[in-house]
Design an enzyme around this catalytic site. Structure first.
Site, mmCIF file in Angstrom:
data_model
loop_
_atom_site.group_PDB
_atom_site.id
_atom_site.type_symbol
_atom_site.label_atom_id
_atom_site.label_comp_id
_atom_site.label_asym_id
_atom_site.label_seq_id
_atom_site.Cartn_x
_atom_site.Cartn_y
_atom_site.Cartn_z
ATOM 1 N N SER A 60 -54.479 126.778 61.664
ATOM 2 C CA SER A 60 -53.880 126.675 60.335
ATOM 3 C C SER A 60 -53.009 125.426 60.236
ATOM 4 O O SER A 60 -53.136 124.635 59.290
ATOM 5 C CB SER A 60 -53.044 127.923 60.041
ATOM 6 N N LYS A 187 -53.374 136.307 68.712
ATOM 7 C CA LYS A 187 -52.193 135.662 68.138
ATOM 8 C C LYS A 187 -51.770 136.471 66.921
ATOM 9 O O LYS A 187 -52.542 136.650 65.976
ATOM 10 C CB LYS A 187 -52.492 134.221 67.725
#
Length: 347
Positions: A60, A187
């Site tokens: 991201s 994550k």
């Protein structure tokens, strides 16, 4: 390590994935052309690796969604060459390979494996979240198939904010960990400390490793936070560190916090130091995260002299907001700590 998938052999030196601090690396672009700025990227990753932070590319923070086909592989090849040239051959490279479909995701896994990546991280496809969010079987099937067909280990990336609100629960993550020997971790950018605690407790069971061995023994299942504000708490519930954007700005501070937190688990006299460091890091993480990718790139430019702006349509940080961010006491507190620990930052 050599794995054959669909008739293609993917072979490169095995590099261990271990607990600690990982950074989702911003992708740098030339300001006018928006082409990849590989020299700046190479220098940044080497800087972090020397501090003990391992890279995650095209996630991201790395604007993976903005990268064209082939650019992920270009990033991997360039950074692998730069790390090896600096004697950092042991440093693994994780690459974001989330796609809109199962088929595309697997193809991206194969592409980065060919380029030399050691593991991938895959986010839940969010475009059709209206269907998938309430279809547990489809979510499970997605990660099972990707893990089975990826030639390199896969981390699950749980980030509701970037996947249409889909939030994998601890039961499903634990189920995937037990069912998929090629999964090497998760994550948790949902920021749910309770979820991290439950998943880490399951992985920490003495029978887990023997009952559910990994396909690649150098890639154990790691339970990693997606923010830097609960690294100390994570250490006390068998967590394995964090993948945090803040490590781009303050790598030495994050590595120090992780190390002292691990020490505090065994030596209570170190807890006060861990708590003090965690406070500094948590305040900065809260402030900098609100500035997004553009804010992190601005801080990198301010501190290291590179960073640039995101690819369009993401805008650069506003000049007034940038000035406020830099002068914010939480940011200055972290910058001063990093200067103290590294002794190498610009004054």
């Amino acid at each position: 390590m050599s794995v054959t998938t669909n008739g293609t052999s993917h072979s490169h030196a095995a590099r261990k994935l271990t607990a600690g601090i990982y950074a989702p690396i911003p992708t740098f672009f030339h300001p006018e052309s928006e082409e990849l700025d590989l020299p700046s990227l190479d220098a940044h990753v080497v800087r972090l690796a020397r501090a003990g932070v391992r890279p995650l590319l095209a996630g991201s923070m790395g604007e993976g969604l903005h990268l064209a086909r082939g650019e992920r592989a270009a990033l991997v090849r360039s950074i692998r060459k730069a790390l090896d040239a600096e004697g950092l051959q042991h440093v693994p490279i994780i690459v974001g390979t989330g796609g809109g479909s199962t088929r595309e995701t697997i193809a991206l896994c194969e592409e980065v494996a060919d380029a030399g990546a050691d593991a991938t991280i895959v986010i839940t496809p969010g475009y059709f979240a209206g269907v998938l969010a309430n279809h547990r079987a489809a979510l499970r099937a997605f990660f099972v198939e990707v893990a089975e067909k990826s030639p390199i280990p896969v981390l699950v990336y749980n980030y509701p904010g970037a996947s249409g609100g889909i939030d994998l629960d601890s039961d499903l993550i634990t189920e995937l960990a037990t069912a998929c020997p090629n999964l090497c971790g998760v994550k948790l950018t949902c920021g749910n400390v309770g979820k991290l605690t439950r998943v880490a407790a399951a992985i920490a069971e003495p029978s887990f490793d023997s009952a559910h061995p990994r396909r690649n023994p150098d890639a154990p299942f790691l339970v990693l936070g997606g923010y830097a504000d609960f690294i100390t708490a994570s250490a006390f519930v068998h967590g394995h560190g964090a993948i945090t954007g803040l490590a781009n700005v303050a790598p030495h501070a994050l590595v120090k916090l992780y190390g002292v937190s691990e020490e505090a688990v065994k030596d209570p006299s170190r807890l006060a130091t861990a708590q003090q460091l965690q406070g500094i890091v948590a305040r900065a993480d809260f402030t900098i995260a609100k500035a997004g990718i553009a804010g992190t790139k601005f801080l990198l430019w301010k501190v290291y002299g590179y960073g640039g702006v995101p690819r369009k349509p993401l805008p650069p940080i506003d000049t007034e907001d940038a000035d406020h961010l830099w002068k914010h006491p939480h940011v200055q507190e972290l910058v001063n700590l990093e200067r103290e620990l590294s002794g190498k930052l610009q004054q």
